[in-house]
Design a protein around this motif. Structure first.
Motif, PDB file in Angstrom:
ATOM      1  N   PRO A 129       0.826  -1.216   0.000  1.00  0.00           N
ATOM      2  CA  PRO A 129       0.000   0.000   0.000  1.00  0.00           C
ATOM      3  C   PRO A 129       0.857   1.262   0.000  1.00  0.00           C
ATOM      4  O   PRO A 129       1.979   1.272   0.513  1.00  0.00           O
ATOM      5  CB  PRO A 129      -0.799  -0.123   1.301  1.00  0.00           C
ATOM      6  CG  PRO A 129       0.065  -0.939   2.197  1.00  0.00           C
ATOM      7  CD  PRO A 129       0.748  -1.930   1.294  1.00  0.00           C
ATOM      8  N   GLU A 130       0.319   2.324  -0.598  1.00  0.00           N
ATOM      9  CA  GLU A 130       1.006   3.611  -0.563  1.00  0.00           C
ATOM     10  C   GLU A 130       0.708   4.376   0.709  1.00  0.00           C
ATOM     11  O   GLU A 130       1.503   5.209   1.150  1.00  0.00           O
ATOM     12  CB  GLU A 130       0.593   4.466  -1.768  1.00  0.00           C
ATOM     13  CG  GLU A 130       1.180   4.025  -3.084  1.00  0.00           C
ATOM     14  CD  GLU A 130       0.977   5.080  -4.162  1.00  0.00           C
ATOM     15  OE1 GLU A 130       1.444   6.223  -3.980  1.00  0.00           O
ATOM     16  OE2 GLU A 130       0.339   4.754  -5.171  1.00  0.00           O
ATOM     17  N   LEU A 131      -0.452   4.098   1.294  1.00  0.00           N
ATOM     18  CA  LEU A 131      -0.886   4.865   2.450  1.00  0.00           C
ATOM     19  C   LEU A 131      -1.366   3.929   3.547  1.00  0.00           C
ATOM     20  O   LEU A 131      -2.181   3.037   3.293  1.00  0.00           O
ATOM     21  CB  LEU A 131      -2.038   5.801   2.038  1.00  0.00           C
ATOM     22  CG  LEU A 131      -2.648   6.692   3.113  1.00  0.00           C
ATOM     23  CD1 LEU A 131      -1.642   7.736   3.578  1.00  0.00           C
ATOM     24  CD2 LEU A 131      -3.915   7.369   2.592  1.00  0.00           C
ATOM     25  N   CYS A 132      -0.838   4.115   4.749  1.00  0.00           N
ATOM     26  CA  CYS A 132      -1.355   3.422   5.925  1.00  0.00           C
ATOM     27  C   CYS A 132      -2.151   4.444   6.722  1.00  0.00           C
ATOM     28  O   CYS A 132      -1.603   5.468   7.153  1.00  0.00           O
ATOM     29  CB  CYS A 132      -0.215   2.861   6.778  1.00  0.00           C
ATOM     30  SG  CYS A 132      -0.769   2.067   8.315  1.00  0.00           S
ATOM     31  N   ALA A 133      -3.444   4.206   6.886  1.00  0.00           N
ATOM     32  CA  ALA A 133      -4.323   5.160   7.571  1.00  0.00           C
ATOM     33  C   ALA A 133      -4.845   4.548   8.859  1.00  0.00           C
ATOM     34  O   ALA A 133      -5.332   3.414   8.860  1.00  0.00           O
ATOM     35  CB  ALA A 133      -5.488   5.548   6.663  1.00  0.00           C
ATOM     36  N   VAL A 134      -4.743   5.307   9.959  1.00  0.00           N
ATOM     37  CA  VAL A 134      -5.184   4.829  11.265  1.00  0.00           C
ATOM     38  C   VAL A 134      -6.227   5.779  11.839  1.00  0.00           C
ATOM     39  O   VAL A 134      -5.962   6.977  11.981  1.00  0.00           O
ATOM     40  CB  VAL A 134      -4.014   4.737  12.276  1.00  0.00           C
ATOM     41  CG1 VAL A 134      -4.472   4.021  13.540  1.00  0.00           C
ATOM     42  CG2 VAL A 134      -2.820   4.052  11.675  1.00  0.00           C
ATOM     43  N   PHE A 135      -7.379   5.245  12.162  1.00  0.00           N
ATOM     44  CA  PHE A 135      -8.354   5.998  12.942  1.00  0.00           C
ATOM     45  C   PHE A 135      -8.077   5.735  14.425  1.00  0.00           C
ATOM     46  O   PHE A 135      -8.008   4.579  14.849  1.00  0.00           O
ATOM     47  CB  PHE A 135      -9.781   5.559  12.622  1.00  0.00           C
ATOM     48  CG  PHE A 135     -10.358   6.208  11.395  1.00  0.00           C
ATOM     49  CD1 PHE A 135     -10.842   7.508  11.440  1.00  0.00           C
ATOM     50  CD2 PHE A 135     -10.413   5.518  10.193  1.00  0.00           C
ATOM     51  CE1 PHE A 135     -11.375   8.112  10.316  1.00  0.00           C
ATOM     52  CE2 PHE A 135     -10.943   6.114   9.064  1.00  0.00           C
ATOM     53  CZ  PHE A 135     -11.427   7.415   9.120  1.00  0.00           C
ATOM     54  N   ALA A 194       4.295   1.261   3.927  1.00  0.00           N
ATOM     55  CA  ALA A 194       3.671   2.385   3.229  1.00  0.00           C
ATOM     56  C   ALA A 194       4.523   3.650   3.392  1.00  0.00           C
ATOM     57  O   ALA A 194       4.936   3.983   4.503  1.00  0.00           O
ATOM     58  CB  ALA A 194       2.270   2.627   3.781  1.00  0.00           C
ATOM     59  N   PRO A 195       4.765   4.378   2.293  1.00  0.00           N
ATOM     60  CA  PRO A 195       5.590   5.589   2.385  1.00  0.00           C
ATOM     61  C   PRO A 195       4.886   6.767   3.050  1.00  0.00           C
ATOM     62  O   PRO A 195       5.525   7.744   3.414  1.00  0.00           O
ATOM     63  CB  PRO A 195       5.917   5.911   0.922  1.00  0.00           C
ATOM     64  CG  PRO A 195       4.820   5.270   0.135  1.00  0.00           C
ATOM     65  CD  PRO A 195       4.420   4.042   0.899  1.00  0.00           C
ATOM     66  N   TYR A 196       3.545   6.649   3.212  1.00  0.00           N
ATOM     67  CA  TYR A 196       2.791   7.726   3.836  1.00  0.00           C
ATOM     68  C   TYR A 196       1.880   7.143   4.915  1.00  0.00           C
ATOM     69  O   TYR A 196       1.311   6.055   4.745  1.00  0.00           O
ATOM     70  CB  TYR A 196       1.947   8.481   2.805  1.00  0.00           C
ATOM     71  CG  TYR A 196       2.734   8.920   1.605  1.00  0.00           C
ATOM     72  CD1 TYR A 196       3.723   9.906   1.716  1.00  0.00           C
ATOM     73  CD2 TYR A 196       2.515   8.354   0.352  1.00  0.00           C
ATOM     74  CE1 TYR A 196       4.454  10.307   0.614  1.00  0.00           C
ATOM     75  CE2 TYR A 196       3.243   8.751  -0.755  1.00  0.00           C
ATOM     76  CZ  TYR A 196       4.213   9.724  -0.621  1.00  0.00           C
ATOM     77  OH  TYR A 196       4.945  10.118  -1.715  1.00  0.00           O
ATOM     78  N   ILE A 197       1.735   7.886   6.000  1.00  0.00           N
ATOM     79  CA  ILE A 197       0.940   7.413   7.141  1.00  0.00           C
ATOM     80  C   ILE A 197      -0.059   8.496   7.529  1.00  0.00           C
ATOM     81  O   ILE A 197       0.335   9.620   7.880  1.00  0.00           O
ATOM     82  CB  ILE A 197       1.847   7.077   8.341  1.00  0.00           C
ATOM     83  CG1 ILE A 197       2.818   5.955   7.970  1.00  0.00           C
ATOM     84  CG2 ILE A 197       1.012   6.691   9.556  1.00  0.00           C
ATOM     85  CD1 ILE A 197       3.891   5.698   9.013  1.00  0.00           C
ATOM     86  N   ALA A 198      -1.343   8.186   7.457  1.00  0.00           N
ATOM     87  CA  ALA A 198      -2.405   9.131   7.820  1.00  0.00           C
ATOM     88  C   ALA A 198      -2.907   8.802   9.216  1.00  0.00           C
ATOM     89  O   ALA A 198      -3.329   7.669   9.472  1.00  0.00           O
ATOM     90  CB  ALA A 198      -3.541   9.066   6.810  1.00  0.00           C
ATOM     91  N   LEU A 199      -2.865   9.772  10.102  1.00  0.00           N
ATOM     92  CA  LEU A 199      -3.467   9.625  11.421  1.00  0.00           C
ATOM     93  C   LEU A 199      -4.754  10.443  11.436  1.00  0.00           C
ATOM     94  O   LEU A 199      -4.731  11.658  11.203  1.00  0.00           O
ATOM     95  CB  LEU A 199      -2.524  10.096  12.519  1.00  0.00           C
ATOM     96  CG  LEU A 199      -1.249   9.280  12.719  1.00  0.00           C
ATOM     97  CD1 LEU A 199      -0.574   9.667  14.031  1.00  0.00           C
ATOM     98  CD2 LEU A 199      -1.524   7.787  12.710  1.00  0.00           C
TER      99      LEU A 199
END
Length: 476
Positions: free
Chosen positions: A90-96, A212-217
């Motif tokens: 994945p390019e983006l790992c997103a965590v809620f 993933a190179p990007y991480i969304a919190l």
């Protein structure tokens, strides 16, 4: 009676009186316009407490999100066939990040996750690893009414808690410590230690379990706009190109002016208008209005005096002394004050695009550069050990300054803060003010068209065609 009419006629025959009446008329019309169109700007004199937080696009998006989640829970196999899960790279790992709240009805995180996935194409889903972090201690299953539902729904790639992921040799000790921090919501610093650690732990979880190179919190009480994932990936590409500018230099502590660093810490998906108003308030001496008025009024007076000398007599008589006083002494400072007092967001707004910005409120939705995520997580975990750790939204700014990293915002903003019942000790009144009026101006047809265009540009015609067959090409 005749004398009074004649007196009124004589008064209206005075150029200065006519100029004053014209000024009053223009200001009245502007005030009516401002009350109709600027009432949602919190830094405007026209802001309305009653209607300033009216929901427009967020109401539409919430309905889409809730419908998606209800359908996904009722028909999990159908959702799995259409969307699938994240791919291997994945390019983006997103965590809620979510904690239980004392509220009736649907929990905020349900809608937040629904908005994350609603109208998402299969190609976007494959590039996005979704995690749900239930940060309640000791038992999120008992403390958070959405835990079991979202875990069983199987729409996330990973649902985790402290109890399921902490190493066995430190689990009991750490959970007891976090419980101590969370037990008294009136203890500001203890709550900050918990929220800072939650944030750092979520960031580290993405670093440890994905490449993933990007991480969304993402906070658990937000709404994400239609097409948010594809647009964010496009914006991240833009940042990559920005950082290649040969005029930029390697990061240096404190040197974070726009255009300087060649590396960045985060991309902001949410901001509030309270964060980018004028530097002063609405008073006449704010923003040096009195100085600007003199700087404008005196040259204008000289120009008008010169014009009066050059104009024919029947024109020049309209520029008598009282008219000049009204124009230069009243109209100029009044219009300059109205410009600032009307609100920067109302009059200028934020033009679309990706750019570096020092300012910005809150950490509702930030996308981090993996290159610095591990160090930031360690920095925040160390901060959580202090009696007064600082706020989880301010520490990343401090880290960026210390490491000379750029902070980037993308407009239009793709996230909205929807929470009114806080998970900590924030009042409902303050919670509602963390709000983006620009998000409410988003238009579903345009978002859908932009979404389709971005998917086609990112993933090609095949992905766009699949999106069309899935019925996601709406409004086109």
């Amino acid at each position: 009676m005749i004398c009074r009419l004649r007196g009124a006629s004589d008064a209206l025959g005075q150029p200065g009186i006519r100029a004053l009446l014209l000024l009053v008329t223009l200001v009245t019309l502007y005030a009516i316009y401002g009350s109709l169109y600027f009432y949602r700007d919190p830094l405007s004199i026209f802001f309305s407490e009653e209607h300033g937080f009216d929901r427009f696009y967020s109401a539409t998006r919430q309905a889409e999100a809730d419908d998606f989640l209800d359908s996904a829970i009722a028909n999990p196999d159908s959702t799995q066939r259409e969307l699938g899960n994240a791919g291997a790279d994945p390019e983006l790992c997103a965590v809620f990040i979510t904690v239980g709240r004392d509220m009736e009805g649907r929990h905020y995180v349900d809608t937040a996750v629904g908005s994350f996935l609603a109208n998402m194409s299969r190609a976007e889903r494959e590039t996005t690893h979704l995690k749900l972090f239930f940060a309640d201690v000791p038992d999120p299953n008992a403390q958070h009414k959405s835990y079991a539902k979202l875990k069983e729904a199987d729409i996330a790639d990973d649902v985790f808690s402290y109890g399921s992921t902490l190493p066995a040799d430190e689990k009991d000790r750490k959970i007891r410590e976090l419980m101590e921090f969370a037990k008294d919501k009136r203890n500001k610093h203890a709550l900050e230690r918990k929220t800072v650690y939650d944030y750092a732990y979520a960031l580290d979880r993405c670093v440890q379990t994905t490449e993933a190179p990007y991480i969304a919190l993402l906070e658990g009480d937000i709404l994400l706009a239609d097409g948010w994932a594809a647009r964010t990936l496009m914006n991240l590409r833009t940042i990559g190109e920005m950082m290649k500018d040969p005029k930029r230099h390697d990061p240096v502590q404190g040197q974070v002016e726009p255009g300087a660093p060649n590396s960045w810490l985060y991309l902001r998906l949410f901001n509030q208008e309270r964060s980018f108003g004028w530097s002063g308030g609405t008073g006449f001496r704010s923003n040096n209005i009195h100085v600007i008025s003199v700087a404008v009024g005196i040259p204008l007076l000289l120009v008008l005096l010169l014009a009066r000398r050059q104009l024919p007599r029947h024109y020049a008589r309209h520029l008598d002394g009282w008219t000049l006083v009204v124009v230069c002494g009243l109209a100029v400072p009044l219009f300059i004050w109205l410009f600032y007092a009307s609100g920067k967001a109302s009059l200028i707004g934020a033009p679309p695009g990706v750019r570096e910005e020092f300012f910005g409120c809150c950490n509702q939705a930030l996308v981090y550069n993996r290159r610095h995520a591990g160090a930031l997580s360690e920095f925040m975990m160390a901060a959580s050990e202090r009696e007064s750790p600082g706020r989880s939204d301010m520490l990343p700014k401090e880290f960026a300054w210390d490491h000379g990293l750029a902070r980037v915002s993308a407009y239009p903003m793709l996230a909205q803060h929807a929470g009114r019942v806080s998970g900590i000790d924030t009042s409902a009144d303050e919670a509602k003010r963390v709000w983006s009026m620009a998000f409410e101006d988003l238009k579903p047809p345009k978002l859908a068209r932009d979404h389709f265009r971005d998917v086609r540009e990112l993933f090609g015609e095949e992905a766009a065609e699949l999106m069309r067959r899935q019925g996601l090409k709406r409004w086109i």
